[in-house]
Design a protein around this motif. Structure first.
Motif, PDB file in Angstrom:
ATOM      1  N   ALA A   5       0.830  -1.205   0.000  1.00 55.06           N
ATOM      2  CA  ALA A   5       0.000   0.000   0.000  1.00 55.06           C
ATOM      3  C   ALA A   5       0.867   1.258   0.000  1.00 55.06           C
ATOM      4  N   ARG A   6       2.106   1.118   0.420  1.00 58.17           N
ATOM      5  CA  ARG A   6       3.016   2.263   0.443  1.00 58.17           C
ATOM      6  C   ARG A   6       3.292   2.784  -0.974  1.00 58.17           C
ATOM      7  N   PRO A 133      17.031   5.809   0.834  1.00 57.26           N
ATOM      8  CA  PRO A 133      15.924   5.008   0.289  1.00 57.26           C
ATOM      9  C   PRO A 133      14.664   5.005   1.145  1.00 57.26           C
ATOM     10  N   ALA A 134      14.807   5.208   2.441  1.00 54.47           N
ATOM     11  CA  ALA A 134      13.641   5.174   3.331  1.00 54.47           C
ATOM     12  C   ALA A 134      12.641   6.278   3.024  1.00 54.47           C
ATOM     13  N   ARG A 135      13.046   7.293   2.257  1.00 56.67           N
ATOM     14  CA  ARG A 135      12.153   8.414   1.950  1.00 56.67           C
ATOM     15  C   ARG A 135      11.168   8.104   0.839  1.00 56.67           C
ATOM     16  N   PHE A 136      11.366   6.993   0.153  1.00 58.40           N
ATOM     17  CA  PHE A 136      10.609   6.731  -1.073  1.00 58.40           C
ATOM     18  C   PHE A 136       9.461   5.744  -0.853  1.00 58.40           C
ATOM     19  N   SER A 137       8.561   5.709  -1.835  1.00 57.93           N
ATOM     20  CA  SER A 137       7.429   4.788  -1.779  1.00 57.93           C
ATOM     21  C   SER A 137       7.850   3.362  -2.113  1.00 57.93           C
ATOM     22  N   VAL A 159      18.917  -2.218  -0.499  1.00 56.63           N
ATOM     23  CA  VAL A 159      17.864  -3.166  -0.154  1.00 56.63           C
ATOM     24  C   VAL A 159      17.716  -3.275   1.355  1.00 56.63           C
ATOM     25  N   ALA A 160      18.836  -3.349   2.071  1.00 55.83           N
ATOM     26  CA  ALA A 160      18.786  -3.463   3.528  1.00 55.83           C
ATOM     27  C   ALA A 160      18.134  -2.232   4.158  1.00 55.83           C
ATOM     28  N   LEU A 161      18.487  -1.048   3.661  1.00 58.15           N
ATOM     29  CA  LEU A 161      17.905   0.183   4.207  1.00 58.15           C
ATOM     30  C   LEU A 161      16.411   0.264   3.900  1.00 58.15           C
ATOM     31  N   ALA A 162      16.025  -0.145   2.701  1.00 58.71           N
ATOM     32  CA  ALA A 162      14.613  -0.122   2.334  1.00 58.71           C
ATOM     33  C   ALA A 162      13.809  -1.077   3.209  1.00 58.71           C
ATOM     34  N   ARG A 163      14.309  -2.282   3.368  1.00 58.07           N
ATOM     35  CA  ARG A 163      13.596  -3.274   4.180  1.00 58.07           C
ATOM     36  C   ARG A 163      13.470  -2.828   5.636  1.00 58.07           C
ATOM     37  N   ALA A 164      14.508  -2.236   6.152  1.00 58.35           N
ATOM     38  CA  ALA A 164      14.474  -1.773   7.539  1.00 58.35           C
ATOM     39  C   ALA A 164      13.422  -0.691   7.743  1.00 58.35           C
ATOM     40  N   ALA A 165      13.133   0.077   6.687  1.00 58.07           N
ATOM     41  CA  ALA A 165      12.157   1.156   6.770  1.00 58.07           C
ATOM     42  C   ALA A 165      10.770   0.744   6.293  1.00 58.07           C
ATOM     43  N   VAL A 167      10.023  -0.180   3.251  1.00 56.42           N
ATOM     44  CA  VAL A 167       9.837   0.275   1.876  1.00 56.42           C
ATOM     45  C   VAL A 167       9.813  -0.932   0.944  1.00 56.42           C
ATOM     46  N   PRO A 168       8.782  -1.090   0.118  1.00 59.34           N
ATOM     47  CA  PRO A 168       8.744  -2.222  -0.818  1.00 59.34           C
ATOM     48  C   PRO A 168       9.934  -2.205  -1.766  1.00 59.34           C
ATOM     49  N   VAL A 169      10.427  -3.389  -2.100  1.00 54.41           N
ATOM     50  CA  VAL A 169      11.550  -3.534  -3.017  1.00 54.41           C
ATOM     51  C   VAL A 169      11.059  -4.279  -4.257  1.00 54.41           C
ATOM     52  N   VAL A 170      11.255  -3.657  -5.423  1.00 51.31           N
ATOM     53  CA  VAL A 170      10.855  -4.225  -6.702  1.00 51.31           C
ATOM     54  C   VAL A 170      12.122  -4.571  -7.475  1.00 51.31           C
ATOM     55  N   PHE A 171      12.217  -5.804  -7.948  1.00 47.41           N
ATOM     56  CA  PHE A 171      13.419  -6.288  -8.627  1.00 47.41           C
ATOM     57  C   PHE A 171      13.099  -6.626 -10.073  1.00 47.41           C
TER      58      PHE A 171
END
Length: 335
Positions: A5-6, A133-137, A159-165, A167-171
């Protein structure tokens, strides 16, 4: 895994390469017979960022370009397309921005890529930290960025910073054999990264590489869902795509089009698909938006310049019947 939803924030950080594409001109001309070329922004991550902006989202590109005329061309083009280039760093020395010499042809079309000492592989952990990265959708990463250090380590930190926040990760798997020392190395790295991602998109060849010799790519796609991915899109070229979620699996066909080139389809699909999810579309509808964008791009010259707007995709879908489903969706169900 993160809450998809983010994505509704519609602000994306895209990691990967930007480059210059030189197209033999006019369309249909072979490179070896060309006397003139037209230049355009290219590179999978740059194309995806442009696709997202054209779909009404905000996109920032995180990469490096060479500190020369080609790098400055890419920076200027990113700005012209409305992509945030605040996190694009110019690197001096012998690093070079990627260059592609391309033919706008479907039959025997040539695409010659120059990736010697690629500038985008100079991306560092410091670059990632500065981008926050934590600032992004969502964080969108392209697989080519994993092919060499220090870029590989930088992507891992992102990826680690996004997951900690949360934040969805698209690969976007984006496997380019010439960037890797071996398919086995690519398989090992992709497997490690894909296991940490919420959405994974790739084609049959790319999933086959991830699966390894003697294994089925579709089984690998199912395995990612079992391991925690929320959406996996297994693209099958002219046969359409198989999409897997934790709840269901379904197959979709492709829209008919008068293609003049094969390039750009995957990048346009990814951008329109993610933008569709971000605007609240159900997964199937988002896949069809991606498929529509892909059909439009292959019928146009260039990649980044060919990315359709949200209104253009809406109009295409309104006038074009949905493509027929290809295959039995029950055959693709996750375990």
């Amino acid at each position: 895994m993160a809450d998809l939803a983010r994505l509704a924030g519609r602000s994306f950080l895209v990691i990967g390469r930007a480059g210059m594409d030189l197209y033999a001109d006019p369309p249909g001309t072979r490179v070896d017979a060309a006397t003139q070329f037209s230049a355009a922004l290219g590179g999978s991550a740059a194309n995806i960022a442009v696709a997202l902006v054209r779909q009404g989202c905000r996109a920032a590109l995180l990469t490096c370009v060479s500190d020369d005329a080609v790098g400055r061309f890419c920076l200027a083009q990113l700005g012209a397309f409305g992509v945030d280039r605040a996190h694009v760093r110019a690197v001096a020395g012998e690093r070079r921005t990627s260059l592609a010499v391309v033919e706008t042809r479907m039959e025997d079309g040539q695409s010659v890529i120059y990736r010697n000492n690629a500038a985008d592989f100079a991306l560092t952990v410091s670059d990632v930290k500065a981008a926050k990265p934590a600032r992004f959708s969502a964080l969108i990463l392209t697989g080519t960025a994993l092919a060499a250090e220090p870029s590989r380590g930088a992507v891992a930190r992102a990826v680690a910073l996004a997951r900690a926040a949360g934040v969805p990760v698209v690969f976007d798997v984006d496997y380019r054999p010439y960037s890797w020392t071996s398919a086995a190395e690519a398989a090992a790295v992709y497997a490690e990264v894909a296991a940490l991602c919420d959405v994974v998109v790739g084609n049959e060849e790319e999933f086959a590489v991830m699966a390894g010799p003697g294994q089925r790519g579709l089984d690998r796609a199912r395995g990612l869902i079992e391991a925690g991915a929320q959406i996996v899109v297994y693209k099958r070229g002219e046969a359409g795509a198989v999409t897997l979620t934790r709840e269901a699996a379904f197959a979709t066909g492709v829209f008919p089009t008068r293609a003049i080139k094969p390039t750009g389809a995957g990048d346009s699909f990814l951008g329109a698909f993610v933008a569709g999810l971000a605007t609240g579309a159900q997964v199937r509808a988002a896949v069809l938006r991606g498929s529509a964008a892909a059909a439009m791009v292959v019928a146009r010259v260039g990649c980044a310049p060919a990315m359709p707007s949200r209104a253009e995709v809406d109009a295409f879908l309104a006038r074009t019947p949905p493509p027929p489903q290809e295959g039995d969706p029950d055959a693709y169900s996750p375990p």
